[in-house]
Design a protein around this motif. Structure first.
Motif, PDB file in Angstrom:
ATOM      1  N   LEU A 179       0.897  -0.997  -0.014  1.00 41.63           N
ATOM      2  CA  LEU A 179       0.010  -0.013  -0.141  1.00 41.63           C
ATOM      3  C   LEU A 179       0.760   1.156  -0.074  1.00 41.63           C
ATOM      4  O   LEU A 179       0.465   2.194  -0.632  1.00 41.63           O
ATOM      5  CB  LEU A 179      -0.907   0.065   1.131  1.00 41.63           C
ATOM      6  N   CYS A 195       3.581  -1.441   4.251  1.00 39.01           N
ATOM      7  CA  CYS A 195       2.429  -2.044   4.781  1.00 39.01           C
ATOM      8  C   CYS A 195       1.670  -2.761   3.579  1.00 39.01           C
ATOM      9  O   CYS A 195       1.755  -2.430   2.306  1.00 39.01           O
ATOM     10  CB  CYS A 195       1.437  -1.096   5.293  1.00 39.01           C
ATOM     11  N   TYR A 196       0.983  -3.783   3.816  1.00 39.76           N
ATOM     12  CA  TYR A 196       0.247  -4.419   3.076  1.00 39.76           C
ATOM     13  C   TYR A 196      -1.142  -4.869   3.607  1.00 39.76           C
ATOM     14  O   TYR A 196      -1.062  -4.949   4.679  1.00 39.76           O
ATOM     15  CB  TYR A 196       0.906  -5.502   2.509  1.00 39.76           C
ATOM     16  N   ASN A 197      -2.092  -4.926   2.773  1.00 42.24           N
ATOM     17  CA  ASN A 197      -3.554  -5.373   3.221  1.00 42.24           C
ATOM     18  C   ASN A 197      -3.588  -6.904   3.553  1.00 42.24           C
ATOM     19  O   ASN A 197      -3.627  -7.574   2.350  1.00 42.24           O
ATOM     20  CB  ASN A 197      -4.379  -4.926   2.557  1.00 42.24           C
ATOM     21  N   SER A 199      -5.410 -10.218   3.760  1.00 42.53           N
ATOM     22  CA  SER A 199      -6.775 -10.401   3.563  1.00 42.53           C
ATOM     23  C   SER A 199      -7.238 -11.580   4.468  1.00 42.53           C
ATOM     24  O   SER A 199      -8.520 -11.638   4.780  1.00 42.53           O
ATOM     25  CB  SER A 199      -6.867 -11.199   2.186  1.00 42.53           C
ATOM     26  N   ASN A 202      -7.794  -9.250   7.548  1.00 45.69           N
ATOM     27  CA  ASN A 202      -8.495  -7.998   7.189  1.00 45.69           C
ATOM     28  C   ASN A 202      -8.003  -6.772   7.974  1.00 45.69           C
ATOM     29  O   ASN A 202      -8.599  -6.091   8.337  1.00 45.69           O
ATOM     30  CB  ASN A 202      -9.931  -7.934   7.348  1.00 45.69           C
ATOM     31  N   SER A 203      -6.557  -6.728   7.813  1.00 43.39           N
ATOM     32  CA  SER A 203      -5.956  -5.613   8.613  1.00 43.39           C
ATOM     33  C   SER A 203      -4.419  -5.337   8.010  1.00 43.39           C
ATOM     34  O   SER A 203      -4.085  -6.277   6.873  1.00 43.39           O
ATOM     35  CB  SER A 203      -5.588  -6.117   9.927  1.00 43.39           C
ATOM     36  N   LEU A 204      -4.018  -4.189   8.284  1.00 45.21           N
ATOM     37  CA  LEU A 204      -2.580  -3.928   7.536  1.00 45.21           C
ATOM     38  C   LEU A 204      -1.556  -4.463   8.696  1.00 45.21           C
ATOM     39  O   LEU A 204      -1.592  -4.695   9.714  1.00 45.21           O
ATOM     40  CB  LEU A 204      -2.418  -2.352   7.865  1.00 45.21           C
TER      41      LEU A 204
END
Length: 395
Positions: A179, A195-197, A199, A202-204
């Protein structure tokens, strides 16, 4: 029978024609120099003059971008540091490189001065994905654009600008779709924190990956950076004291020691970097321009110190200007923007000047002295253009 006068006249004209032809041959450059000789000559010319040489002919432009030329430069020991400047324009991005253009006269406020001869020349680089201060780094003759850029949506991509041929090529992608990120170089390896999301949760989540520029391979295992470490969203990074430092928004600064394989908290001294893009590292010293003042970071005392030795208007820049720094062969290159023409009517955006100064650095025990080598107005652009980053490539 021709008279002696007419014979003398014919002989004189013949001599004149012969002399003129001989003089022309002496003045005319040899258009058929052997390729090896021409390559050897151009390889010894400073890269600062290449933009001018490229205007000679198509064959010269081809020569200046050839791998053979840069191999010859390397073998003859004529590689040098070249500054590249990325500007965000409207629309898109443009690249410039510092070059020589002698015999210029510029107006410096109310006084006239002879130009240093340095200007920024447009580099004919194809369009590329959006870049940012934190996503662009230079290693050797390459400029890396990691992940496209911060703040422009998730991306895996990594692209490389070859500063010899001025072409882009793709590199191995990031493992996760970032991100936002911040990249820095340590021992020719690129450390990328971001940072990445996730899945699943459902959080950074944070990530730190390391790219070896020699092998062009990402490390097989990403470095752990979860637990009590603050979120890397919108973080800044730099490499000093042999460690990769990440400046986070909430918890200050943490440093990764690759030799010990651990994270350490380093206090709040570098926290100011989170709000600025006006810093760079030179020979393990971090330099920073804050509110127009030139400063350097003392890693032993963990505190900022003022740079000494600068005089006149360059002892302090206007506090509200955009400033970018770069390591140019151990010297500090500083570029900043200055409004040239005011906004005077609707639809007229005005222009602004980009200035450049090169500062030689001298370390004396607990202080660093700066000596101005030259400074000049190097480019004029529309006011909506913005300095993204200045980098130095070795070519």
């Amino acid at each position: 029978m021709k008279s002696s006068k007419s014979m003398w006249s014919l002989e004189t004209n013949k001599k004149r024609k012969t002399t003129t032809t001989t003089e022309k041959k002496k003045l005319s450059p040899n258009p058929s120099l052997p390729d090896d000789l021409l390559l050897s000559i151009v390889a010894r010319v400073s890269r600062l003059y290449y933009p001018t040489l490229s205007l000679v002919s198509k064959s010269f432009r081809s020569l200046l971008a050839s791998p053979e030329l840069y191999k010859a430069r390397s073998l003859s020991g004529h590689t040098e540091s070249c500054l590249y400047v990325c500007l965000q324009c409207c629309p898109g991005y443009r690249w410039f490189t510092l070059c020589r253009k002698p015999d210029q006269t510029l107006s410096n406020y109310t006084t006239k001065k002879k130009s240093s001869g340095y200007v920024l020349a447009t580099v004919p680089i194809p369009s590329f994905q959006k870049g940012s201060f934190s996503s662009l780094v230079a290693v050797g003759s390459d400029i890396y654009n990691i992940g496209g850029s911060n703040y422009h949506g998730p991306s895996y991509s990594v692209s490389i600008l070859d500063c010899r041929s001025h072409t882009w090529r793709e590199a191995p992608r990031l493992r996760v779709e970032q991100l936002c990120l911040s990249a820095s170089v340590l021992d020719r390896k690129i450390y990328v924190a971001g940072c990445y999301n996730d899945s699943d949760s459902n959080s950074l989540k944070n990530f730190l990956e390391v790219f070896d520029t020699k092998t062009q391979i990402w490390d097989t295992e990403p470095i752990a950076c979860s637990g009590r470490i603050d979120n890397f969203l919108y973080s800044k990074s730099t490499c000093i004291d042999g460690k990769f430092h990440v400046v986070t928004e909430r918890e200050g600064v943490i440093a990764y020691d690759s030799k010990k394989g651990r994270w350490d908290r380093t206090g709040q001294s570098l926290y100011y970097l989170i709000y600025s893009n006006s810093f760079c590292e030179i020979e393990n010293v971090l330099y920073f321009v804050s509110d127009g003042e030139f400063m350097w970071y003392d890693t032993e005392l963990k505190m900022w110190r003022d740079m000494e030795g600068l005089v006149g208007r360059l002892s302090r820049l206007p506090p509200d200007v955009s400033v970018r720094l770069a390591d140019n062969s151990g010297k500090l290159a500083v570029l900043w923007e200055e409004e040239d023409l005011p906004y005077c009517r609707p639809g007229f955006t005005g222009m602004k000047k980009i200035w450049c100064v090169e500062i030689a650095l001298e370390k004396r025990k607990s202080k660093i002295l700066g000596k101005i080598e030259w400074f000049d107005h190097v480019l004029t652009v529309p006011a909506e253009n913005d300095l993204v980053k200045v980098l130095a490539a070795t070519v």
